[in-house]
Design a protein around this motif. Structure first.
Motif, PDB file in Angstrom:
ATOM      1  N   VAL A  88      42.456  43.694 107.121  1.00 10.35           N
ATOM      2  CA  VAL A  88      41.943  43.572 108.488  1.00 10.35           C
ATOM      3  C   VAL A  88      41.069  44.768 108.827  1.00 10.35           C
ATOM      4  CG1 VAL A  88      42.535  43.163 110.887  1.00 10.35           C
ATOM      5  CG2 VAL A  88      44.063  42.373 109.098  1.00 10.35           C
TER       6      VAL A  88
ATOM      7  N   LEU B 178      46.088  39.695 113.029  1.00 14.03           N
ATOM      8  CA  LEU B 178      46.120  39.893 111.583  1.00 14.03           C
ATOM      9  C   LEU B 178      46.572  41.301 111.207  1.00 14.03           C
ATOM     10  CD1 LEU B 178      42.846  38.010 110.571  1.00 14.03           C
ATOM     11  CD2 LEU B 178      45.210  37.244 110.285  1.00 14.03           C
TER      12      LEU B 178
ATOM     13  N   TYR C 258      48.351  36.789 102.128  1.00 14.25           N
ATOM     14  CA  TYR C 258      47.208  37.383 102.837  1.00 14.25           C
ATOM     15  C   TYR C 258      47.388  38.892 102.955  1.00 14.25           C
ATOM     16  CZ  TYR C 258      44.350  39.111 106.602  1.00 14.25           C
ATOM     17  OH  TYR C 258      43.493  39.878 107.336  1.00 14.25           O
TER      18      TYR C 258
ATOM     19  N   VAL D  75      41.325  35.772 104.662  1.00 12.23           N
ATOM     20  CA  VAL D  75      41.789  35.190 105.922  1.00 12.23           C
ATOM     21  C   VAL D  75      41.344  33.739 106.087  1.00 12.23           C
ATOM     22  CG1 VAL D  75      39.797  36.029 107.225  1.00 12.23           C
ATOM     23  CG2 VAL D  75      41.940  35.597 108.408  1.00 12.23           C
TER      24      VAL D  75
ATOM     25  N   ILE E  25      42.514  31.553 113.135  1.00 11.92           N
ATOM     26  CA  ILE E  25      42.027  32.549 112.174  1.00 11.92           C
ATOM     27  C   ILE E  25      41.099  31.946 111.122  1.00 11.92           C
ATOM     28  CG2 ILE E  25      44.108  33.910 112.463  1.00 11.92           C
ATOM     29  CD1 ILE E  25      45.091  32.892 109.793  1.00 11.92           C
TER      30      ILE E  25
END
Length: 421
Positions: free
Chosen positions: A31, A224, A269, A276, A317
């Motif tokens: 992120v 995230l 992830y 993502v 997302i």
């Protein structure tokens, strides 16, 4: 006059000359890599003079750290990493990100270092594997330190000996460029400084009243960030394995399997195994799978609720809101999720209703139907039902012409009784 107005418009549109500031006070994660990339792209689009990454991190994923370093080193705009505020740190991967900056700055009472690689579990690595990873990391940071004019020996010790330095020590040992109490002092000190970048010498010309634009994390990045915490990634992975195992050991438990499946996707992830966008796609597919399983094996709504959650998160997302094509607005996502939920629940209701409905054909379909006595029935006689004449009997006398109701079907003979009003 029109030409002057047009010229003014062009100049104001492409000569912003601002300082763009990013704030990151979480672990280094995918992120962060996406966020820093977005901030740098914004700065490039607006022709900013400087990007400042205000950093406070305990470290994080090596792969995400390398992505951040690539973004910093491949933009034509000068990037300053500012370890702040007082009490902040740039540890582990954060230390390497700071070293890779065109201008490395720290606030008083901050520290940098402790960049020795460790496993996510915190356990000691195999010596051979550790030596390979350390050597690779040392070569990486030494090359960066030399390019940025920093002390490669001290930087190397951060990895091999977990060296940790205060702001004053880092400045004295040539790890950072200067110390600044706040953003304004940073701008004042960096103004006029020349840096070498992409085979060019860039002079940073800033004013005291320079426009400062703060770019905060959006909702998607905040969500995230929570998921991408390396510690949480490890816990999610273990929860996922245990959930799937429990579901396989006790088929039909449902909830452990649902939690396990979602946890594994989120862990993949967080571990940077999938990006993502794929996480969004897989969550949407998982949500649809939950709806289908709800139809096949009704769980009183447990799978349906899980499907709604997976579908909603996956849709949010799925697309980067800062992509050239924009994002999928909530005013579209919410109706689609509600429609999908209503559709599958309606199908489940109709299926359940069909299973509980009386059979409309065959012997079972005859029971409850009404007809007319064609003869007296005492106890035997004949009845007329739906255009057909049947032999019938009854436990009670029935006169010709009375309305009867079928109670049972025995071969080619019906058992009837007087119809109730």
């Amino acid at each position: 006059m029109k030409k002057l107005i047009f010229l003014f418009f062009v100049l104001t549109s492409f000569s912003y000359g601002e300082v763009v500031v990013a704030n990151w006070n979480d672990p280094v994660s995918p992120v962060m890599a996406d966020y820093i990339k977005r901030v740098v792209e914004k700065a490039e689009k607006e022709n900013a003079k400087l990007v400042v990454i205000r950093l406070d991190t305990p470290g994080g994923l090596e792969s995400a750290m390398r992505d951040v370093v690539k973004t910093i080193m491949n933009t034509h705009i000068p990037v300053a990493v500012y370890v702040a505020p007082a009490g902040a740190r740039a540890a582990s991967a954060g230390a390497i990100i700071t070293i890779s900056a065109d201008i490395a700055v720290m606030a008083p009472s901050t520290n940098i270092g402790s960049a020795s690689p460790v496993q996510m579990t915190g356990r000691e690595m195999d010596e051979t594997m550790k030596r390979k990873i350390v050597n690779d990391m040392v070569a990486f940071v030494r090359s960066i330190a030399k390019e940025k004019g920093r002390n490669p020996e001290v930087v190397e010790k951060m990895i091999t000996q977990s060296l940790n330095l205060s702001a004053e020590e880092a400045l004295k040992k040539g790890v950072i460029d200067f110390i600044a109490s706040d953003i304004n002092q940073l701008i004042e000190k960096v103004s006029g400084k020349e840096i070498k970048k992409k085979n060019a010498v860039i002079k940073i010309d800033l004013k005291k009243d320079e426009k400062i634009v703060y770019v905060e994390k959006d909702f998607r990045e905040k969500l995230l960030t929570i998921l991408a915490n390396p510690t949480l990634a490890y816990l999610l992975l273990m929860i996922g394995f245990y959930g799937i195992f429990f579901e396989l050991y006790n088929p039909g438990s449902v909830i452990p399997g649902v939690i396990g499946a979602i946890s594994i996707l989120l862990a993949l992830y967080a571990l940077n195994a999938i990006d993502v966008n794929w996480l969004g796609v897989l969550l949407i597919m998982l949500g649809i799978l939950f709806f289908i399983l709800e139809l096949i094996t009704p769980t009183f709504g447990a799978l349906a609720v899980s499907g709604v959650i997976a579908l909603l998160i996956g849709s949010i997302i799925l697309i980067d809101p800062h992509s050239p094509y924009g994002d999928i607005p909530l005013k579209v996502i919410v109706p689609v999720v509600l429609f999908s939920s209503a559709f599958f629940l309606a199908v489940a209701y109709l299926g359940l209703k069909a299973q509980t409905r009386k059979t409309a054909t065959g012997k079972e379909g005859m029971i409850g139907k009404r007809g007319t006595a064609e003869t007296d029935i005492d106890p035997k006689g004949k009845v007329f039902v739906e255009g057909e004449l049947w032999d019938a009997y009854s436990d009670e006398p029935i006169k010709k012409g009375d309305e009867v109701e079928i109670v049972a079907v025995e071969g080619l003979r019906l058992k009837v009784r007087k119809a109730q009003v």
